[in-house]
Design a protein around this motif. Structure first.
Motif, PDB file in Angstrom:
ATOM      1  N   LEU A  37       0.794  -1.275  -0.268  1.00  0.00           N
ATOM      2  CA  LEU A  37      -0.023  -0.024  -0.020  1.00  0.00           C
ATOM      3  C   LEU A  37       0.772   1.319   0.013  1.00  0.00           C
ATOM      4  CD1 LEU A  37      -2.972  -1.126   2.244  1.00  0.00           C
ATOM      5  CD2 LEU A  37      -2.756  -0.909  -0.056  1.00  0.00           C
ATOM      6  N   LEU A  38       1.908   1.317   0.857  1.00  0.00           N
ATOM      7  CA  LEU A  38       2.831   2.485   0.726  1.00  0.00           C
ATOM      8  C   LEU A  38       3.693   2.683  -0.359  1.00  0.00           C
ATOM      9  CD1 LEU A  38       4.208   2.148   4.565  1.00  0.00           C
ATOM     10  CD2 LEU A  38       2.602   3.943   3.679  1.00  0.00           C
ATOM     11  N   THR A  40       2.463   1.614  -3.447  1.00  0.00           N
ATOM     12  CA  THR A  40       1.434   2.201  -4.252  1.00  0.00           C
ATOM     13  C   THR A  40       1.359   3.650  -4.235  1.00  0.00           C
ATOM     14  OG1 THR A  40       0.538   0.022  -4.493  1.00  0.00           O
ATOM     15  CG2 THR A  40      -0.762   1.930  -5.182  1.00  0.00           C
ATOM     16  N   VAL A  41       1.103   4.173  -2.965  1.00  0.00           N
ATOM     17  CA  VAL A  41       0.853   5.525  -2.559  1.00  0.00           C
ATOM     18  C   VAL A  41       2.001   6.256  -3.160  1.00  0.00           C
ATOM     19  CG1 VAL A  41       0.641   7.219  -1.016  1.00  0.00           C
ATOM     20  CG2 VAL A  41      -0.593   5.370  -1.102  1.00  0.00           C
ATOM     21  N   VAL A  44       2.400   6.545  -7.119  1.00  0.00           N
ATOM     22  CA  VAL A  44       1.371   7.499  -7.494  1.00  0.00           C
ATOM     23  C   VAL A  44       1.622   8.761  -7.348  1.00  0.00           C
ATOM     24  CG1 VAL A  44      -1.024   8.233  -7.377  1.00  0.00           C
ATOM     25  CG2 VAL A  44      -0.459   5.844  -7.505  1.00  0.00           C
ATOM     26  N   VAL A  45       2.028   9.262  -6.398  1.00  0.00           N
ATOM     27  CA  VAL A  45       2.589  10.719  -6.137  1.00  0.00           C
ATOM     28  C   VAL A  45       3.726  11.040  -6.819  1.00  0.00           C
ATOM     29  CG1 VAL A  45       3.511  11.925  -4.350  1.00  0.00           C
ATOM     30  CG2 VAL A  45       1.732  10.829  -3.889  1.00  0.00           C
ATOM     31  N   TRP A 102      11.028   2.491  -4.479  1.00  0.00           N
ATOM     32  CA  TRP A 102       9.664   2.861  -4.991  1.00  0.00           C
ATOM     33  C   TRP A 102       9.791   4.082  -5.849  1.00  0.00           C
ATOM     34  CZ3 TRP A 102       7.531   2.709   0.458  1.00  0.00           C
ATOM     35  CH2 TRP A 102       7.266   1.192   0.834  1.00  0.00           C
ATOM     36  N   THR A 188       0.313   6.339 -14.806  1.00  0.00           N
ATOM     37  CA  THR A 188       0.611   6.058 -13.433  1.00  0.00           C
ATOM     38  C   THR A 188       0.312   4.633 -13.325  1.00  0.00           C
ATOM     39  OG1 THR A 188      -0.268   8.203 -12.824  1.00  0.00           O
ATOM     40  CG2 THR A 188      -0.402   6.726 -11.267  1.00  0.00           C
TER      41      THR A 188
END
Length: 188
Positions: A37-38, A40-41, A44-45, A102, A188
């Motif tokens: 989850l982290l 992915t965030v 995306v950012v 990431w 994205t």
């Protein structure tokens, strides 16, 4: 035959009887889900920031400058990754290594695609063939909160709509029409 083969005298348990120990690190499910989850965030950012920065480049066409700049940007990301690996990345904390990977992976893929597309609102291939279908489906999903067919509003979807439904929510979040949000969503 006895003289040809060396005698095998086994002492202790056989290696076959011992349990196999994997050298891979296994994370608990909670940590794995949190990292996914982290990651992915962060991806995306980073991707959205780089896409909006690339859209502001205003490189005049026709030119090979966008492709050259994309190659240079990707090369810089790879050089930074190589230096991090070569100069002892093991000494840094685990969270920093995760965050760096990431960011680097997201930056690498986004720069390679977003810079050559900086002069257009469309994804590769423009609005023809498959992209026309995808933009139509995204526009439909952005206009309705539920799943619907791309052509007929009151018909259940023929094609799987999960990716396009999320794209519709992305378009709603940005306040854009579905066709306009397709490129940044796909990148994205």
């Amino acid at each position: 035959m006895a003289g040809i083969l060396p005698s095998m005298k086994l002492t202790g348990p056989s290696p076959i009887d011992e349990p196999r120990r994997d050298s891979a690190v296994r994370l608990p499910l909670r940590n794995t889900v949190a990292e996914l989850l982290l990651g992915t965030v962060v991806a995306v950012v980073v991707s959205m920031l780089l896409q909006f920065a690339a859209a502001r480049l205003s490189i005049s066409e026709p030119s090979f400058a966008p492709e050259a700049l994309a190659a240079v940007g990707s090369g810089v990301v790879l050089a930074v990754l190589f230096l991090a690996l070569a100069l002892g990345h093991r000494r840094s904390p685990r969270w920093l290594r995760l965050f760096g990977s990431w960011v680097a992976l997201s930056a690498f893929s986004t720069l390679a695609l977003a810079i050559p597309l900086q002069a257009t609102r469309f994804y590769y291939g423009g609005s023809s063939v498959d992209n026309g279908f995808r933009m139509q489906y995204m526009t439909r999903m952005a206009s309705t909160p539920g799943l619907a067919d791309m052509n007929y509003a009151d018909t259940p979807p023929y094609y799987p709509g999960g990716w396009f439904w999320l794209g519709g929510r992305f378009a709603n979040l940005l306040g854009w029409e579905g066709w306009a949000a397709y490129k940044p969503y796909a990148l994205t």
